[in-house]
Design a protein around this motif. Structure first.
Motif, PDB file in Angstrom:
ATOM      1  N   ARG A  92      -8.762 -12.057 -54.898  1.00  0.00           N
ATOM      2  CA  ARG A  92      -9.190 -11.854 -53.510  1.00  0.00           C
ATOM      3  C   ARG A  92     -10.081 -10.638 -53.310  1.00  0.00           C
ATOM      4  NH1 ARG A  92      -3.546 -12.760 -50.659  1.00  0.00           N
ATOM      5  NH2 ARG A  92      -3.025 -11.766 -52.638  1.00  0.00           N
ATOM      6  N   HIS A  93      -9.860  -9.581 -54.131  1.00  0.00           N
ATOM      7  CA  HIS A  93     -10.622  -8.355 -53.909  1.00  0.00           C
ATOM      8  C   HIS A  93     -11.935  -8.337 -54.684  1.00  0.00           C
ATOM      9  CE1 HIS A  93      -7.724  -8.048 -57.123  1.00  0.00           C
ATOM     10  NE2 HIS A  93      -8.352  -7.024 -57.647  1.00  0.00           N
ATOM     11  N   TYR A  94     -12.295  -9.471 -55.341  1.00  0.00           N
ATOM     12  CA  TYR A  94     -13.545  -9.521 -56.086  1.00  0.00           C
ATOM     13  C   TYR A  94     -14.543 -10.445 -55.399  1.00  0.00           C
ATOM     14  CZ  TYR A  94     -11.423  -7.258 -60.125  1.00  0.00           C
ATOM     15  OH  TYR A  94     -10.828  -6.384 -60.956  1.00  0.00           O
ATOM     16  N   ALA A  95     -15.818 -10.085 -55.502  1.00  0.00           N
ATOM     17  CA  ALA A  95     -16.843 -10.883 -54.842  1.00  0.00           C
ATOM     18  C   ALA A  95     -17.090 -12.205 -55.565  1.00  0.00           C
ATOM     19  CB  ALA A  95     -18.138 -10.087 -54.775  1.00  0.00           C
ATOM     20  N   GLU A  96     -17.108 -12.176 -56.900  1.00  0.00           N
ATOM     21  CA  GLU A  96     -17.480 -13.388 -57.621  1.00  0.00           C
ATOM     22  C   GLU A  96     -16.417 -13.760 -58.652  1.00  0.00           C
ATOM     23  OE1 GLU A  96     -20.807 -12.656 -60.315  1.00  0.00           O
ATOM     24  OE2 GLU A  96     -20.809 -10.564 -59.676  1.00  0.00           O
ATOM     25  N   PRO A  97     -16.337 -15.047 -58.986  1.00  0.00           N
ATOM     26  CA  PRO A  97     -15.350 -15.488 -59.972  1.00  0.00           C
ATOM     27  C   PRO A  97     -15.683 -14.950 -61.361  1.00  0.00           C
ATOM     28  CG  PRO A  97     -16.377 -17.358 -58.823  1.00  0.00           C
ATOM     29  CD  PRO A  97     -17.168 -16.145 -58.488  1.00  0.00           C
ATOM     30  N   ARG A  98     -14.641 -14.745 -62.171  1.00  0.00           N
ATOM     31  CA  ARG A  98     -14.827 -14.291 -63.553  1.00  0.00           C
ATOM     32  C   ARG A  98     -13.951 -15.128 -64.481  1.00  0.00           C
ATOM     33  NH1 ARG A  98     -18.235 -10.378 -63.273  1.00  0.00           N
ATOM     34  NH2 ARG A  98     -18.209  -9.145 -61.380  1.00  0.00           N
ATOM     35  N   GLY A  99     -14.344 -15.108 -65.751  1.00  0.00           N
ATOM     36  CA  GLY A  99     -13.585 -15.863 -66.736  1.00  0.00           C
ATOM     37  C   GLY A  99     -12.203 -15.259 -66.952  1.00  0.00           C
ATOM     38  N   ARG A 104      -7.420  -9.373 -66.494  1.00  0.00           N
ATOM     39  CA  ARG A 104      -6.035  -9.146 -66.915  1.00  0.00           C
ATOM     40  C   ARG A 104      -5.053  -9.906 -66.022  1.00  0.00           C
ATOM     41  NH1 ARG A 104      -6.027  -4.984 -71.132  1.00  0.00           N
ATOM     42  NH2 ARG A 104      -3.782  -4.779 -70.935  1.00  0.00           N
ATOM     43  N   SER A 105      -5.557 -10.809 -65.234  1.00  0.00           N
ATOM     44  CA  SER A 105      -4.730 -11.637 -64.356  1.00  0.00           C
ATOM     45  C   SER A 105      -3.580 -12.306 -65.103  1.00  0.00           C
ATOM     46  CB  SER A 105      -5.633 -12.712 -63.747  1.00  0.00           C
ATOM     47  OG  SER A 105      -4.902 -13.832 -63.326  1.00  0.00           O
TER      48      SER A 105
ATOM     49  N   PHE B  60     -11.627 -24.170 -73.291  1.00  0.00           N
ATOM     50  CA  PHE B  60     -11.481 -22.921 -72.542  1.00  0.00           C
ATOM     51  C   PHE B  60     -12.775 -22.103 -72.487  1.00  0.00           C
ATOM     52  CE2 PHE B  60      -7.100 -23.727 -74.201  1.00  0.00           C
ATOM     53  CZ  PHE B  60      -6.474 -23.914 -72.973  1.00  0.00           C
ATOM     54  N   ALA B  61     -13.898 -22.731 -72.834  1.00  0.00           N
ATOM     55  CA  ALA B  61     -15.171 -22.004 -72.944  1.00  0.00           C
ATOM     56  C   ALA B  61     -15.507 -21.207 -71.681  1.00  0.00           C
ATOM     57  CB  ALA B  61     -16.297 -22.988 -73.267  1.00  0.00           C
ATOM     58  N   VAL B  62     -15.314 -21.808 -70.524  1.00  0.00           N
ATOM     59  CA  VAL B  62     -15.678 -21.137 -69.266  1.00  0.00           C
ATOM     60  C   VAL B  62     -14.865 -19.853 -69.068  1.00  0.00           C
ATOM     61  CG1 VAL B  62     -15.690 -21.412 -66.747  1.00  0.00           C
ATOM     62  CG2 VAL B  62     -16.478 -23.275 -68.201  1.00  0.00           C
ATOM     63  N   GLY B  63     -13.681 -19.805 -69.658  1.00  0.00           N
ATOM     64  CA  GLY B  63     -12.830 -18.622 -69.550  1.00  0.00           C
ATOM     65  C   GLY B  63     -13.446 -17.381 -70.171  1.00  0.00           C
ATOM     66  N   LEU B  64     -14.488 -17.557 -70.973  1.00  0.00           N
ATOM     67  CA  LEU B  64     -15.137 -16.408 -71.618  1.00  0.00           C
ATOM     68  C   LEU B  64     -16.183 -15.740 -70.725  1.00  0.00           C
ATOM     69  CD1 LEU B  64     -15.574 -17.967 -75.181  1.00  0.00           C
ATOM     70  CD2 LEU B  64     -13.966 -16.150 -74.521  1.00  0.00           C
ATOM     71  N   THR B  65     -16.445 -16.323 -69.559  1.00  0.00           N
ATOM     72  CA  THR B  65     -17.473 -15.784 -68.661  1.00  0.00           C
ATOM     73  C   THR B  65     -17.234 -14.302 -68.364  1.00  0.00           C
ATOM     74  OG1 THR B  65     -17.586 -17.955 -67.587  1.00  0.00           O
ATOM     75  CG2 THR B  65     -18.611 -16.101 -66.421  1.00  0.00           C
ATOM     76  N   GLY B  66     -18.175 -13.467 -68.706  1.00  0.00           N
ATOM     77  CA  GLY B  66     -18.061 -12.038 -68.425  1.00  0.00           C
ATOM     78  C   GLY B  66     -17.529 -11.225 -69.588  1.00  0.00           C
ATOM     79  N   ILE B  67     -16.956 -11.867 -70.588  1.00  0.00           N
ATOM     80  CA  ILE B  67     -16.358 -11.103 -71.686  1.00  0.00           C
ATOM     81  C   ILE B  67     -17.437 -10.374 -72.488  1.00  0.00           C
ATOM     82  CG2 ILE B  67     -16.354 -12.843 -73.536  1.00  0.00           C
ATOM     83  CD1 ILE B  67     -13.398 -11.975 -74.089  1.00  0.00           C
ATOM     84  N   GLU B  68     -18.666 -10.885 -72.428  1.00  0.00           N
ATOM     85  CA  GLU B  68     -19.764 -10.266 -73.188  1.00  0.00           C
ATOM     86  C   GLU B  68     -20.090  -8.866 -72.680  1.00  0.00           C
ATOM     87  OE1 GLU B  68     -20.055 -12.747 -71.089  1.00  0.00           O
ATOM     88  OE2 GLU B  68     -21.460 -12.013 -69.572  1.00  0.00           O
ATOM     89  N   THR B  69     -19.579  -8.495 -71.512  1.00  0.00           N
ATOM     90  CA  THR B  69     -19.831  -7.151 -70.996  1.00  0.00           C
ATOM     91  C   THR B  69     -18.796  -6.140 -71.507  1.00  0.00           C
ATOM     92  OG1 THR B  69     -18.464  -7.337 -68.991  1.00  0.00           O
ATOM     93  CG2 THR B  69     -20.704  -8.222 -68.864  1.00  0.00           C
ATOM     94  N   CYS B  70     -17.826  -6.616 -72.286  1.00  0.00           N
ATOM     95  CA  CYS B  70     -16.772  -5.724 -72.806  1.00  0.00           C
ATOM     96  C   CYS B  70     -17.150  -5.183 -74.178  1.00  0.00           C
ATOM     97  CB  CYS B  70     -15.452  -6.489 -72.937  1.00  0.00           C
ATOM     98  SG  CYS B  70     -14.835  -7.148 -71.383  1.00  0.00           S
ATOM     99  N   THR B  71     -16.996  -3.890 -74.373  1.00  0.00           N
ATOM    100  CA  THR B  71     -17.220  -3.353 -75.717  1.00  0.00           C
ATOM    101  C   THR B  71     -16.027  -3.636 -76.625  1.00  0.00           C
ATOM    102  OG1 THR B  71     -16.264  -1.191 -75.155  1.00  0.00           O
ATOM    103  CG2 THR B  71     -18.644  -1.474 -74.806  1.00  0.00           C
ATOM    104  N   HIS B  72     -14.833  -3.702 -76.028  1.00  0.00           N
ATOM    105  CA  HIS B  72     -13.610  -3.918 -76.801  1.00  0.00           C
ATOM    106  C   HIS B  72     -12.728  -4.963 -76.119  1.00  0.00           C
ATOM    107  CE1 HIS B  72     -15.073  -0.119 -78.364  1.00  0.00           C
ATOM    108  NE2 HIS B  72     -14.297  -0.287 -79.425  1.00  0.00           N
ATOM    109  N   VAL B  73     -12.020  -5.705 -76.945  1.00  0.00           N
ATOM    110  CA  VAL B  73     -11.173  -6.792 -76.449  1.00  0.00           C
ATOM    111  C   VAL B  73      -9.805  -6.685 -77.124  1.00  0.00           C
ATOM    112  CG1 VAL B  73     -10.898  -9.312 -76.461  1.00  0.00           C
ATOM    113  CG2 VAL B  73     -13.147  -8.309 -75.990  1.00  0.00           C
TER     114      VAL B  73
END
Lengths: 170, 170
Positions: A92-99, A104-105, B60-73
């Motif tokens: 809810r507190h984010y503007a756009e959806p994320r993977g 950490r959801s 689960f491919a779509v679940g990776l959206t945004g992970i490319e912005t992380c330096t560490h996982v």
């Protein structure tokens, strides 16, 4: 019904989960916290210095030998009230959806949380810790010693989060 | 048979596991590494800068959206070749047995490993990472963004390990 089970928000995407599970886990204890409703939980663990109790099943008591020498422990627990099929999420507190794997959801195919806690006291099978934000009664999966040499990366960056310009956690 | 299934060493203690499991997990992908035998794996991940591939199921491919912005996982995976009933363990390179929850050994009631990796590249559902030490083909459970604000504790100490005066990991 719990919030995470109650539906999909605009922009969220669910997938069909695999037809069968692949492995099984034991609940090896419970986590006792002050929070009985999701809305009461701290938004992230750093916001709270509440003491919580990690209670290990007496069956595994001997497994705690030596843990009292650790200043910090990695706690794995099972977020048993979350749906598991969302791959794109719009908190809810984010503007756009994320993977899901960039968040950490608790909503994820395997609802396993990993939290670093400060270990304050070990009293038999009860560990007093600081740094949890989960619901009271959450099932425990594992405890591990936290090794700064491999677990601590102070300069790690989550790019999408940094650009939001605030410090709240997903 | 795999080393961890082959018996109990002097000083080790096994317990009877609970009569039933409590929850189930999906394998959401596989980890590809250069190591096919336990003895080939690096003793700890910091000893190796080998690139490994985390391959996520296309479901689960779509679940990776945004992970490319992380330096560490944070990578959670299933150590499927380990026995689960030891509470006191005597790794060969240690003088005395220690509790399972004071060790990072794959032998534990729920054989879930947690490793912090550097993310080098994301190519569709294949992530190139550095910092794993597991066997080739290890089942993947979860990926999470690594937040230094809550996950990094550079001054954490594992007392029993420090007093050993060396830097190898359990």
């Amino acid at each position: 019904m719990h919030e995470e089970n109650s539906g999909i928000r605009p922009g969220e995407v669910a997938v069909e989960l695999p037809p069968a599970f692949d492995a099984q886990v034991y609940f090896i204890g419970r986590i006792l916290t002050p929070w009985t409703r999701r809305d009461d939980c701290p938004k992230n663990a750093r916001e709270s210095d509440a003491e919580c109790i990690v209670e290990v099943d007496p069956r595994f008591a001997v497994g705690l030998t030596g843990i009292e020498t650790c200043t910090h422990v990695l706690v794995l627990y099972w977020m048993d009230q979350a749906r598991r099929d969302l791959v794109l999420q719009a908190p809810r507190h984010y503007a756009e959806p994320r993977g899901t794997f960039a968040l950490r959801s608790p909503v994820r195919p395997n609802p396993i949380a990993a939290s670093v806690v400060r270990l304050r006291k070990v009293d038999g099978t009860r560990l007093t810790v600081i740094g949890l934000d989960c619901l009271n009664g959450t099932p425990l999966l594992d405890l591990k010693p936290y090794f700064a040499s491999t677990d601590a990366v102070p300069d790690a960056v989550v790019g999408w989060h940094k650009s939001r310009g605030d410090s709240s956690l997903p």
